[in-house]
Design a protein around this motif. Structure first.
Motif, PDB file in Angstrom:
ATOM      1  N   CYS A   3     -40.967  48.477  75.363  1.00 27.25           N
ATOM      2  CA  CYS A   3     -41.046  48.871  73.970  1.00 27.25           C
ATOM      3  C   CYS A   3     -42.475  48.664  73.469  1.00 27.25           C
ATOM      4  O   CYS A   3     -43.040  47.592  73.675  1.00 27.25           O
ATOM      5  N   ARG A  89     -39.254  57.128  62.904  1.00 29.39           N
ATOM      6  CA  ARG A  89     -39.049  57.945  64.119  1.00 29.39           C
ATOM      7  C   ARG A  89     -40.032  57.582  65.236  1.00 29.39           C
ATOM      8  O   ARG A  89     -40.348  58.391  66.096  1.00 29.39           O
ATOM      9  N   GLY A  91     -39.568  54.422  66.826  1.00 31.08           N
ATOM     10  CA  GLY A  91     -38.917  53.349  67.557  1.00 31.08           C
ATOM     11  C   GLY A  91     -39.038  51.998  66.878  1.00 31.08           C
ATOM     12  O   GLY A  91     -38.502  51.009  67.370  1.00 31.08           O
ATOM     13  N   ALA A  94     -35.502  50.736  65.785  1.00 34.15           N
ATOM     14  CA  ALA A  94     -34.719  50.342  66.960  1.00 34.15           C
ATOM     15  C   ALA A  94     -35.228  49.023  67.526  1.00 34.15           C
ATOM     16  O   ALA A  94     -34.442  48.177  67.952  1.00 34.15           O
ATOM     17  N   ARG A  98     -32.913  45.766  67.962  1.00 26.21           N
ATOM     18  CA  ARG A  98     -32.757  45.126  69.278  1.00 26.21           C
ATOM     19  C   ARG A  98     -33.193  43.659  69.232  1.00 26.21           C
ATOM     20  O   ARG A  98     -32.541  42.794  69.811  1.00 26.21           O
ATOM     21  N   TYR A 120     -26.332  57.115  65.673  1.00 27.97           N
ATOM     22  CA  TYR A 120     -27.458  56.216  65.895  1.00 27.97           C
ATOM     23  C   TYR A 120     -27.079  54.929  66.632  1.00 27.97           C
ATOM     24  O   TYR A 120     -27.767  54.516  67.562  1.00 27.97           O
ATOM     25  N   TYR A 121     -25.999  54.286  66.244  1.00 31.27           N
ATOM     26  CA  TYR A 121     -25.703  52.931  66.720  1.00 31.27           C
ATOM     27  C   TYR A 121     -25.105  52.806  68.126  1.00 31.27           C
ATOM     28  O   TYR A 121     -25.230  51.745  68.733  1.00 31.27           O
ATOM     29  N   PRO A 122     -24.490  53.832  68.683  1.00 30.43           N
ATOM     30  CA  PRO A 122     -24.009  53.683  70.064  1.00 30.43           C
ATOM     31  C   PRO A 122     -25.117  53.336  71.060  1.00 30.43           C
ATOM     32  O   PRO A 122     -24.861  52.682  72.070  1.00 30.43           O
ATOM     33  N   ARG A 123     -26.352  53.703  70.794  1.00 30.20           N
ATOM     34  CA  ARG A 123     -27.451  53.367  71.704  1.00 30.20           C
ATOM     35  C   ARG A 123     -27.627  51.852  71.864  1.00 30.20           C
ATOM     36  O   ARG A 123     -28.213  51.400  72.830  1.00 30.20           O
ATOM     37  N   PHE A 124     -27.122  51.084  70.906  1.00 25.17           N
ATOM     38  CA  PHE A 124     -27.210  49.623  70.973  1.00 25.17           C
ATOM     39  C   PHE A 124     -25.937  49.010  71.552  1.00 25.17           C
ATOM     40  O   PHE A 124     -25.849  47.796  71.682  1.00 25.17           O
ATOM     41  N   GLY A 125     -24.949  49.843  71.868  1.00 25.33           N
ATOM     42  CA  GLY A 125     -23.696  49.354  72.432  1.00 25.33           C
ATOM     43  C   GLY A 125     -22.531  49.347  71.464  1.00 25.33           C
ATOM     44  O   GLY A 125     -21.427  48.945  71.832  1.00 25.33           O
ATOM     45  N   THR A 127     -19.379  50.596  69.336  1.00 28.96           N
ATOM     46  CA  THR A 127     -18.305  51.570  69.487  1.00 28.96           C
ATOM     47  C   THR A 127     -17.486  51.588  68.204  1.00 28.96           C
ATOM     48  O   THR A 127     -17.617  50.689  67.364  1.00 28.96           O
TER      49      THR A 127
END
Length: 168
Positions: A3, A89, A91, A94, A98, A120-125, A127
């Motif tokens: 990152c 936009r 990162g 994010a 994280r 947006y939030y599924p990228r962090f796990g 559900t």
């Protein structure tokens, strides 16, 4: 993938800059006021408010986790994340999220909820919370309420009880 953003915990000296970031990032002062109220509420947890900073240490983004409960089980709520318009936009948001989630894991927290954009939030796990029997006592789109287990354990079921500033 590394990152490009550096992150650090918010300190008392950052209160003004975090307010400025929130005012610049959000369409209304209501959202900025919400973040401000969460920082003065009993739901505040030291170290779980993370800043994204430039190479020279200038804060440009902010994310925080505050205490909530899923039923009677302690959990965290990811509050509004804000990034200065000039860095959106990129990162930066994010990276702040994280960093906050990593810090929560380090502190032994187990569960996080978020009410936000489903794409947006599924990228962090995260559900859908409803698949785990988690809900709210207000009507929100099913795809907007999400939950995450930080340690891989089964999420508890129940109604989410947020900090008072959220108004739910």
């Amino acid at each position: 993938m590394s990152c490009p953003w550096k992150t650090r915990a918010e300190t008392g000296a950052d209160l003004g800059i975090v307010r400025d970031i929130n005012l610049a990032a959000f369409d209304t002062t209501h959202e900025a006021d919400l973040v401000e109220a969460l920082r003065h509420d009993e739901s505040w947890i030291d170290g779980l408010s993370q800043l994204t900073v430039t190479e020279d240490g200038t804060p440009v983004g902010h994310a925080l986790l505050t205490r909530c409960h899923i039923g009677i089980t302690p959990a965290l709520c990811l509050g509004p994340c804000a990034v200065l318009p000039t860095h959106q936009r990129s990162g930066a948001g994010a990276a702040a999220i994280r960093a906050a989630l990593d810090r929560a894991r380090d502190q032994g927290e187990r569960y996080v909820t978020v009410l936000g954009h489903a794409a947006y939030y599924p990228r962090f796990g995260f559900t859908r919370a409803s698949t785990h029997g988690i809900g709210l006592d207000i009507d929100v789109p099913d795809e907007a309420l999400m939950a995450l287990s930080l340690d891989g354990s089964t999420l508890p079921s129940g109604t989410i009880h947020y900090a008072a500033p959220f108004g739910v």
